[in-house]
Enzyme design. Structure first.
Site: not given
Length: 539
Positions: A346, A475
């Site tokens: 991310c 994630h």
């Protein structure tokens, strides 16, 4: 008029007292005893978040508590989420969607709206279950904040909840904290407190009896239990404080030939979703440690740049610490034979690129463009639209995330069982995305390959051709047992170690939640708790 749903609430004398874990424990105990139960936290301030099946965002702790109840994650469980993006401001998320960035005074003015949303969410959720377990935040006795409280006693009053005040005895001073908290509460707030629970105790609990008498004599409230220090629960840490404490002070290097992999997490001021490392921490041949300076890096097998709520600000922090230069120096120029594998997730993935542009001032109050670390030839442009979605993907055939240097990519041989470690059909991975911005490969800026793809072929991760550097928005990428073990075995081969060749640690929260419930059930007077709730024990 219908009676309110029975409700138990865990509040604490301080942050990190163990409220989140104990809330999960009571959720699982009630579930085991035959009740339909749901968790609730009116307002959570956290950078660990989770995405529901319908693309809404809430605190990660409530996702774990939902698992304790064996419920799908529901945004009503955490209607207000604050995600700090500076020392004085946060992104405010209400019912799963961002409503804007606010500084402290702005949010104070907005709180009546937030509390309305919290009460409505609670009432709706409580109507669906037999019993609710609420979690407070920080301490209910912060006298400078009580007038604007929506998460502690104000929520307890709305829910008509029985409050258990939790104290962390491991830190010392717990009895003074309990008495002091009660002294600072208003009379109506004290009336909501049903008793005390001590948490994280090590030693002989019978030695605490004299203190019970003193504290109960001063407050009129009983002690309902002493929960022992629980080692290796296998559950996510509740906040970055406990996470950093757990991983701080690890040795900077794993001894050569010791058979353990050394994986480094680069600490960031606004680190988010550090739970991405939880599954790796469960592996018996892995040591995970947090580093903040180049001197702490050592010679790890892999370096992970985690998510961030302020990517550009945290990139500047890496530069000021000398970490940016150190990471780039570790990117070996000889095809990755010597340097560690570097992974970005991310925000960390965005930092690894060549350029980060924020033309709309999403992360600050002005537009800006900054050079990234240059580890991957990709460019990220921030945008006001926030991507919130669950994602399923597959690794590209033969790719294990540790590079061709170990001979683990197609056509390279490699021995050590490497070919078997990277299946031709690829590994399935599942997770969720939470980010502002779109990342694209640079045209003519250097070779970059897709290493993860969704079912429709859309890229979900990129890697350098030598495989030493890769990144993804996903994630939870390491939660997949097969991919995690394949990646670790590829790292082992890079080190000259034999691969394990099989899954040895399964990332499954359910058995851990049962172990937690058993420990808390044995430490707390559950008969008293059920009498407070007006419910008979079932089992």
């Amino acid at each position: 008029m219908k009676s309110p749903t029975p409700a138990l609430m865990l509040q604490g004398t301080s942050s990190n007292a163990g409220k989140s874990i104990l809330t999960a424990a009571f959720c699982r105990i009630l579930l085991q005893d035959g009740y339909r139960v749901a968790p609730f936290k009116a307002q959570n301030m956290a950078l660990n978040s989770h995405v529901t099946a319908d693309g809404l965002e809430l605190g990660r702790a409530q996702a774990v508590q939902a698992a304790a109840c064996r419920l799908d994650v529901d945004v009503r469980m955490n209607p207000v989420l604050l995600k700090p993006n500076s020392d004085t401001g946060s992104q405010v998320v209400v019912m799963g969607r961002p409503v804007g960035n606010m500084r402290v005074r702005e949010y104070m003015a907005y709180k009546p709206v937030a509390f309305d949303a919290a009460r409505a969410a609670y009432d709706s959720l409580a109507a669906d279950v037999d019993v609710m377990v609420l979690e407070g935040a920080g301490s209910p006795a912060e006298v400078n904040l009580k007038a604007h409280d929506i998460v502690n006693m104000a929520m307890a009053r709305h829910a008509e909840a029985k409050v258990l005040l939790v104290g962390d005895i491991d830190r010392g001073g717990v009895f003074a904290s309990l008495v002091g908290t009660m002294e600072l509460l208003d009379p109506w707030e004290r009336d909501l407190v049903a008793g005390f629970v001590l948490n994280k105790f090590r030693g002989d609990a019978t030695l605490l009896s004299p203190a019970y008498d003193v504290v109960t004599g001063r407050t009129g409230k009983p002690f309902l239990g002493v929960v022992p220090w629980l080692h290796d629960l296998g559950l996510p840490d509740e906040d970055s404080v406990s996470f950093r404490e757990t991983l701080a002070g690890r040795a900077p290097d794993v001894p050569a030939g010791g058979g353990m992999l050394d994986i480094v997490l680069v600490d960031l001021p606004h680190i988010s979703n550090f739970t991405d490392l939880d599954a790796l921490r469960r592996e018996p041949d892995v040591a995970v440690r947090v580093v903040r300076s180049p001197e702490q890096l050592g010679s790890p097998d892999a370096i992970i740049l985690p998510g961030s709520k302020n990517t550009l600000g945290d990139l500047a922090a890496l530069r000021s610490r000398g970490m940016a230069e150190a990471l780039c120096a570790l990117r070996s120029a000889d095809g990755g034979h010597l340097g560690p594998v570097i992974v970005g997730i991310c925000g960390g993935f965005q930092m690894m690129g060549r350029l980060l542009a924020d033309p709309q001032g999403v992360e600050s109050d002005h537009a800006r463009t900054e050079a990234g670390l240059g580890l991957l030839p990709v460019t990220t442009e921030m945008g006001s639209a926030k991507v919130l979605r669950r994602t399923s993907a597959k690794t590209v055939s033969g790719w294990c995330g540790a590079g061709v240097a170990a001979g683990l990519m197609p056509g390279t041989g490699g021995g050590h069982g490497g070919a078997e470690a990277c299946p031709g059909e690829g590994y399935a991975v599942h997770g969720y995305e939470i980010h502002h911005g779109v990342t694209t490969p640079d045209a003519g800026g250097g070779a970059v390959l897709v290493c993860l793809h969704e079912s429709d072929g859309s890229p979900a991760g990129w890697t350098t051709p030598d495989g030493q550097v890769w990144g993804t928005y996903l994630h939870g990428v390491f939660d997949a047992d097969g991919f995690r073990r394949g990646w670790l075995d590829a790292l082992r081969v890079r080190r000259g170690l034999e691969p394990v060749g099989r899954i040895v640690a399964r990332y499954d929260l359910d058995p851990a939640l049962d172990r937690l419930a058993d420990a808390v059930r044995g430490a707390v007077d559950m008969t008293h708790v059920y009498s407070l709730l007006g419910l008979p024990p079932q089992g």
